[in-house]
Design a protein around this motif. Structure first.
Motif, PDB file in Angstrom:
ATOM      1  N   ALA A  28     -63.385 -14.721 -67.876  1.00 41.53           N
ATOM      2  CA  ALA A  28     -64.838 -14.881 -67.848  1.00 41.53           C
ATOM      3  C   ALA A  28     -65.133 -16.155 -67.068  1.00 41.53           C
ATOM      4  O   ALA A  28     -64.275 -17.032 -66.932  1.00 41.53           O
ATOM      5  CB  ALA A  28     -65.406 -14.971 -69.265  1.00 41.53           C
ATOM      6  N   VAL A  29     -66.345 -16.256 -66.555  1.00 36.96           N
ATOM      7  CA  VAL A  29     -66.717 -17.440 -65.784  1.00 36.96           C
ATOM      8  C   VAL A  29     -66.856 -18.617 -66.749  1.00 36.96           C
ATOM      9  O   VAL A  29     -67.669 -18.576 -67.676  1.00 36.96           O
ATOM     10  CB  VAL A  29     -68.025 -17.207 -65.017  1.00 36.96           C
ATOM     11  CG1 VAL A  29     -68.439 -18.471 -64.259  1.00 36.96           C
ATOM     12  CG2 VAL A  29     -67.872 -16.034 -64.046  1.00 36.96           C
ATOM     13  N   HIS A 223     -66.549 -10.320 -57.927  1.00 36.28           N
ATOM     14  CA  HIS A 223     -65.168  -9.895 -57.707  1.00 36.28           C
ATOM     15  C   HIS A 223     -64.453 -10.977 -56.914  1.00 36.28           C
ATOM     16  O   HIS A 223     -64.991 -11.462 -55.913  1.00 36.28           O
ATOM     17  CB  HIS A 223     -65.106  -8.587 -56.906  1.00 36.28           C
ATOM     18  CG  HIS A 223     -65.425  -7.366 -57.698  1.00 36.28           C
ATOM     19  ND1 HIS A 223     -64.567  -6.831 -58.635  1.00 36.28           N
ATOM     20  CD2 HIS A 223     -66.519  -6.557 -57.687  1.00 36.28           C
ATOM     21  CE1 HIS A 223     -65.120  -5.753 -59.169  1.00 36.28           C
ATOM     22  NE2 HIS A 223     -66.298  -5.568 -58.617  1.00 36.28           N
ATOM     23  N   PRO A 224     -63.233 -11.348 -57.311  1.00 42.82           N
ATOM     24  CA  PRO A 224     -62.481 -12.326 -56.525  1.00 42.82           C
ATOM     25  C   PRO A 224     -62.065 -11.720 -55.188  1.00 42.82           C
ATOM     26  O   PRO A 224     -62.001 -10.491 -55.042  1.00 42.82           O
ATOM     27  CB  PRO A 224     -61.259 -12.616 -57.408  1.00 42.82           C
ATOM     28  CG  PRO A 224     -61.089 -11.375 -58.222  1.00 42.82           C
ATOM     29  CD  PRO A 224     -62.475 -10.860 -58.484  1.00 42.82           C
ATOM     30  N   GLN A 282     -61.780  -5.297 -61.394  1.00 39.04           N
ATOM     31  CA  GLN A 282     -62.324  -5.799 -62.658  1.00 39.04           C
ATOM     32  C   GLN A 282     -63.371  -6.860 -62.358  1.00 39.04           C
ATOM     33  O   GLN A 282     -63.030  -7.968 -61.941  1.00 39.04           O
ATOM     34  CB  GLN A 282     -61.217  -6.385 -63.536  1.00 39.04           C
ATOM     35  CG  GLN A 282     -60.170  -5.355 -63.961  1.00 39.04           C
ATOM     36  CD  GLN A 282     -59.106  -5.974 -64.847  1.00 39.04           C
ATOM     37  OE1 GLN A 282     -59.389  -6.839 -65.666  1.00 39.04           O
ATOM     38  NE2 GLN A 282     -57.871  -5.538 -64.679  1.00 39.04           N
ATOM     39  N   ALA A 283     -64.628  -6.495 -62.569  1.00 38.66           N
ATOM     40  CA  ALA A 283     -65.719  -7.420 -62.264  1.00 38.66           C
ATOM     41  C   ALA A 283     -65.885  -8.457 -63.369  1.00 38.66           C
ATOM     42  O   ALA A 283     -65.649  -8.186 -64.547  1.00 38.66           O
ATOM     43  CB  ALA A 283     -67.019  -6.644 -62.086  1.00 38.66           C
ATOM     44  N   TRP A 300     -65.896 -14.865 -52.426  1.00 38.91           N
ATOM     45  CA  TRP A 300     -66.055 -14.049 -53.627  1.00 38.91           C
ATOM     46  C   TRP A 300     -67.154 -13.016 -53.379  1.00 38.91           C
ATOM     47  O   TRP A 300     -68.235 -13.336 -52.874  1.00 38.91           O
ATOM     48  CB  TRP A 300     -66.411 -14.912 -54.833  1.00 38.91           C
ATOM     49  CG  TRP A 300     -65.211 -15.461 -55.535  1.00 38.91           C
ATOM     50  CD1 TRP A 300     -64.304 -16.351 -55.048  1.00 38.91           C
ATOM     51  CD2 TRP A 300     -64.780 -15.137 -56.866  1.00 38.91           C
ATOM     52  NE1 TRP A 300     -63.334 -16.610 -55.990  1.00 38.91           N
ATOM     53  CE2 TRP A 300     -63.601 -15.884 -57.115  1.00 38.91           C
ATOM     54  CE3 TRP A 300     -65.283 -14.315 -57.868  1.00 38.91           C
ATOM     55  CZ2 TRP A 300     -62.916 -15.805 -58.322  1.00 38.91           C
ATOM     56  CZ3 TRP A 300     -64.605 -14.244 -59.075  1.00 38.91           C
ATOM     57  CH2 TRP A 300     -63.426 -14.968 -59.297  1.00 38.91           C
ATOM     58  N   PHE A 301     -66.870 -11.777 -53.752  1.00 35.63           N
ATOM     59  CA  PHE A 301     -67.876 -10.723 -53.651  1.00 35.63           C
ATOM     60  C   PHE A 301     -68.881 -10.906 -54.787  1.00 35.63           C
ATOM     61  O   PHE A 301     -68.499 -11.195 -55.929  1.00 35.63           O
ATOM     62  CB  PHE A 301     -67.215  -9.351 -53.767  1.00 35.63           C
ATOM     63  CG  PHE A 301     -66.200  -9.073 -52.686  1.00 35.63           C
ATOM     64  CD1 PHE A 301     -66.588  -8.563 -51.458  1.00 35.63           C
ATOM     65  CD2 PHE A 301     -64.846  -9.334 -52.884  1.00 35.63           C
ATOM     66  CE1 PHE A 301     -65.668  -8.302 -50.454  1.00 35.63           C
ATOM     67  CE2 PHE A 301     -63.912  -9.084 -51.890  1.00 35.63           C
ATOM     68  CZ  PHE A 301     -64.328  -8.565 -50.669  1.00 35.63           C
ATOM     69  N   HIS A 302     -70.163 -10.698 -54.481  1.00 32.32           N
ATOM     70  CA  HIS A 302     -71.171 -10.866 -55.534  1.00 32.32           C
ATOM     71  C   HIS A 302     -72.347  -9.919 -55.334  1.00 32.32           C
ATOM     72  O   HIS A 302     -72.750  -9.607 -54.216  1.00 32.32           O
ATOM     73  CB  HIS A 302     -71.653 -12.315 -55.622  1.00 32.32           C
ATOM     74  CG  HIS A 302     -72.087 -12.912 -54.311  1.00 32.32           C
ATOM     75  ND1 HIS A 302     -71.203 -13.283 -53.326  1.00 32.32           N
ATOM     76  CD2 HIS A 302     -73.324 -13.230 -53.828  1.00 32.32           C
ATOM     77  CE1 HIS A 302     -71.857 -13.792 -52.295  1.00 32.32           C
ATOM     78  NE2 HIS A 302     -73.152 -13.758 -52.570  1.00 32.32           N
TER      79      HIS A 302
END
Length: 341
Positions: A28-29, A223-224, A282-283, A300-302
């Motif tokens: 988690a962030v 997503h990384p 895995q988002a 990073w995809f967002h």
């Protein structure tokens, strides 16, 4: 032999995201209760390319107490008072001769469904752009007026200093501990304001992004970069929405423009029949609330949603085109040539 080698490359690419996640991607962030020192920011977050949410980083900004829809309309220091919300100029006793923040024209993205810069059918469609007084955008947000489509102040390209310089005294010009850590000043300082229906489609940027929510909430799906083998890209003809006099939208192709690679998948409702590999990604999901800052690392995809009338400012620092960037380019190239897309 060649096909066996290609299968081996595909197998390694499918296994790579899980290995990378175990090594460096949080479940988690994380939240920090205070801003890090420049050294800790660089060592713990920038170098490992890990996001975090930082609390108590904006407490010295006047905007945090001032900025509300009435304040953006009139620019009054006490307009954040709840009893003033929705009040008219006469009720607030504001001289009609006074130039206000709300009278300033800003660039506004207008779309039929809230998705600007997104795949629609077989086109990558950019929003119609209108120059509107900020007060008209606020009228729409408050339900006082109507406008075709969904409005989003999201010009980027440093629209805060170029379009709304009156608001600059209310925010810091940069993030000192980040500027020191990164060894540079931000390339852009952007202002964001829009309807809840305004959505940012899944994409990545070549910037270290410090995203500051002043009012409301932003909802991020992340997503990384290591998830690249599971995230599809396709080439699309570029088009732009045009708003007709009747208030309808039409797509007009940008004939002279090259095709653009973009992610066709909506992570909120992914078409897994068409893009089955995405189910292995895995988002991470997080909400950034008023007074909080998200460090969103480069590459990073967002995908971003927001509460209605959310007000935010972000700082874009150009990324370092170093070995980390080269590794991602290799991963991207291998994903393409192996046919995983």
């Amino acid at each position: 032999m060649a096909e066996a080698a290609l299968d081996a490359v595909r197998r390694e690419l499918r296994e790579f995201p899980a290995a990378a996640r175990e090594l460096s991607v949080p479940l988690a962030v994380p939240h920090l209760d205070e801003p890090p020192s420049p050294l800790h920011f660089y060592r713990d977050w920038v170098c490992p390319n890990r996001p975090c949410i930082i609390r108590n980083a904006l407490q010295h900004w006047p905007a945090l107490q001032k900025w509300s829809l009435p304040y953006l309309r009139w620019g009054l220091p006490w307009a954040g008072c709840g009893r003033c919300f929705g009040a008219s100029r006469a009720e607030l006793n504001v001289p009609s001769s006074r130039a206000t923040v709300g009278s300033t024209e800003v660039s506004v993205a207008v779309t039929p469904d809230g998705y600007a810069d997104a795949v629609r059918g077989d086109r990558f469609v950019m929003p119609a752009e209108r120059r509107l007084p900020l007060s008209h955008v606020l009228d729409v947000l408050e339900g006082r007026a109507q406008h075709p489509g969904v409005l989003y102040v999201q010009k980027q390209c440093s629209n805060l200093p170029t379009e709304l310089p009156q608001l600059l005294p209310d925010v810091a010009p940069h993030v000192p501990w980040a500027s020191e850590a990164l060894g540079k000043m931000p390339d852009a300082v952007n202002f964001w304001l829009g309807e809840a229906a305004a959505v940012t489609s899944l994409h990545k940027d070549h910037y270290e992004n410090l995203y500051c929510v002043v009012s409301g909430e932003k909802h991020f799906l992340l997503h990384p970069p290591s998830d690249r083998p599971f995230i599809p890209y396709e080439l699309y003809t570029q088009a732009t929405y045009q708003l007709t006099e009747e208030g309808s939208f039409k797509m007009v192709d940008e004939e002279a423009m090259e095709k653009v690679p973009w992610i066709p998948l909506d992570p909120l409702a992914p078409d897994l029949a068409r893009y089955p590999s995405y189910c292995q990604a895995q988002a991470l999901r997080c909400t950034v609330r008023a007074g909080e800052m998200l460090y969103l690392p480069a590459l990073w995809f967002h995908h971003v949603q927001q509460s209605h009338g959310c007000i935010a400012v972000n700082f874009w620092y150009d990324m370092e085109y170093d070995l980390k960037y080269s590794y991602f380019q290799l991963l991207d190239s291998l994903t393409k040539v192996s046919g995983l897309n």
